[in-house]
Design an enzyme around this catalytic site. Structure first.
Site, short mmCIF file in Angstrom:
data_model
loop_
_atom_site.label_atom_id
_atom_site.label_comp_id
_atom_site.label_asym_id
_atom_site.label_seq_id
_atom_site.Cartn_x
_atom_site.Cartn_y
_atom_site.Cartn_z
CD GLU A 123 -3.54 2.60 -6.34
OE1 GLU A 123 -4.59 1.91 -6.51
OE2 GLU A 123 -2.50 2.12 -5.87
CG HIS B 33 -3.08 -1.38 -6.97
ND1 HIS B 33 -3.64 -0.65 -5.96
CD2 HIS B 33 -2.84 -2.61 -6.43
CE1 HIS B 33 -3.74 -1.39 -4.87
NE2 HIS B 33 -3.26 -2.58 -5.13
NE ARG C 53 -4.18 -1.63 0.09
CZ ARG C 53 -4.27 -2.72 -0.64
NH1 ARG C 53 -3.27 -3.04 -1.45
NH2 ARG C 53 -5.36 -3.47 -0.59
#
Length: 316
Positions: free
Chosen positions: A259, A277, A230
């Protein structure tokens, strides 16, 4: 009567029939607007929610679903799920710890290889008609440090140790005595003793900015950082500064604070490799995470213990 599952995730549609075959009624709401509409229209009927850590589930949403009994999170992280609100209501929370570990570990090694061996720069050079033979470090025999030694961290350690003959050090809240890797009592000690620092710990307030300026400087000018966990675990501005000043050699990032927005400062740096991601995104991982949701839901509605419970705070 079929149990009703609100599906907030947008990446596992191909495997949702696994839930439907077990008799669950699905309500798909992958966007903020459809999510709000679904809760407003169907909130009284919803028994379960399928979400991801970044998407979360908030206290006001839990309050608007009086029949909610269980929240299933795809992936290990559950940073935006209001655990206190769930606990107050007696709602069970599960996660997908371990289901996508192989995929994330593969991606971590791919980022590390690309970064250290200069693959993006070499590829770009050839496309420009150049033939620059870059002299980049080897990975064999190097020292890897892993921050967080859960299923993903263990999978990365296995690949690094067995595939590249790396020595492995790690830091977690508690030392693990079921392995031979070297334990470091804090992040600074870990960073200062390795060539590659891999961030593989869950997000949330307890791990926020564990990797700060001091940790990055401890990693040093020849050290590389990989974050497939993260973004909140790493102080982004400190990372940008360290990269720009050459305080570390480079970084491979699969996660970002806001994001899908990525800071322009990172895009301008030549010693960063970035992906959107996607570490946990593979057909195998998607099927595995949905199957874990199925198994947890079947166990829960059969009155049995769930397989991967998230520890909740005491009710208030």
């Amino acid at each position: 009567m079929a149990h009703v599952v609100l599906v907030l995730v947008e990446t596992v549609n191909d495997y949702l029939p696994l839930l439907e075959r077990e008799g669950f009624e699905l309500i798909l709401a992958p966007t903020p607007s459809s999510r709000a509409e679904a809760i407003a229209e169907h909130g009284a009927r919803i028994n379960a929610v399928l979400t991801r850590g970044p998407l979360g589930l908030y206290a006001e949403e839990i309050a608007d679903m009086p029949s909610l009994l269980i929240i299933c999170v795809i992936g290990a992280g559950y940073e935006h799920v209001d655990l206190q609100a769930a606990s107050n209501r007696g709602v069970v929370v599960t996660n997908g710890a371990g289901a996508n570990a192989s995929s994330v570990a593969d991606h971590a090694m791919a980022l590390l290889l690309s970064l250290v061996r200069g693959i993006p720069q070499a590829d770009a050079g050839i496309r420009r008609g150049e033939w620059n033979k870059l002299r980049q470090p080897s990975l064999a025999g190097k020292r890897m440090g892993i921050l967080g030694l859960g299923a993903v961290g263990m999978a990365i350690a296995k690949r690094a140790a067995n595939g590249f003959d790396m020595s492995i050090s790690y830091h977690t809240r508690q030392e693990r005595h079921d392995m031979h890797y070297t334990y470091c009592k804090n992040v600074i000690e870990l960073a200062s003793s390795v060539d590659f620092l891999i961030v593989a710990t869950p997000g949330g307030s307890e791990t926020r900015h564990l990797v700060d300026t001091a940790a990055l400087y401890a990693l040093g000018r020849n050290g590389y950082l990989i974050n497939i966990a993260r973004a909140s675990v790493v102080d982004t501005q400190a990372l940008i500064d360290a990269l720009a000043k050459g305080k570390i050699a480079g970084a491979g990032l699969d996660v970002f604070d806001d994001e899908p927005e990525v800071p322009d400062a990172l895009k301008l740096l030549g010693n960063v490799v970035m992906t959107p991601h996607m570490g946990g995104q593979s057909p195998e991982a998607a099927e595995g995470t949905v199957q874990m949701v199925v198994n947890n839901l079947l166990a829960f509605f059969a009155g049995q213990p769930v397989l991967t419970p998230v520890r909740l705070p005491e009710p208030q």
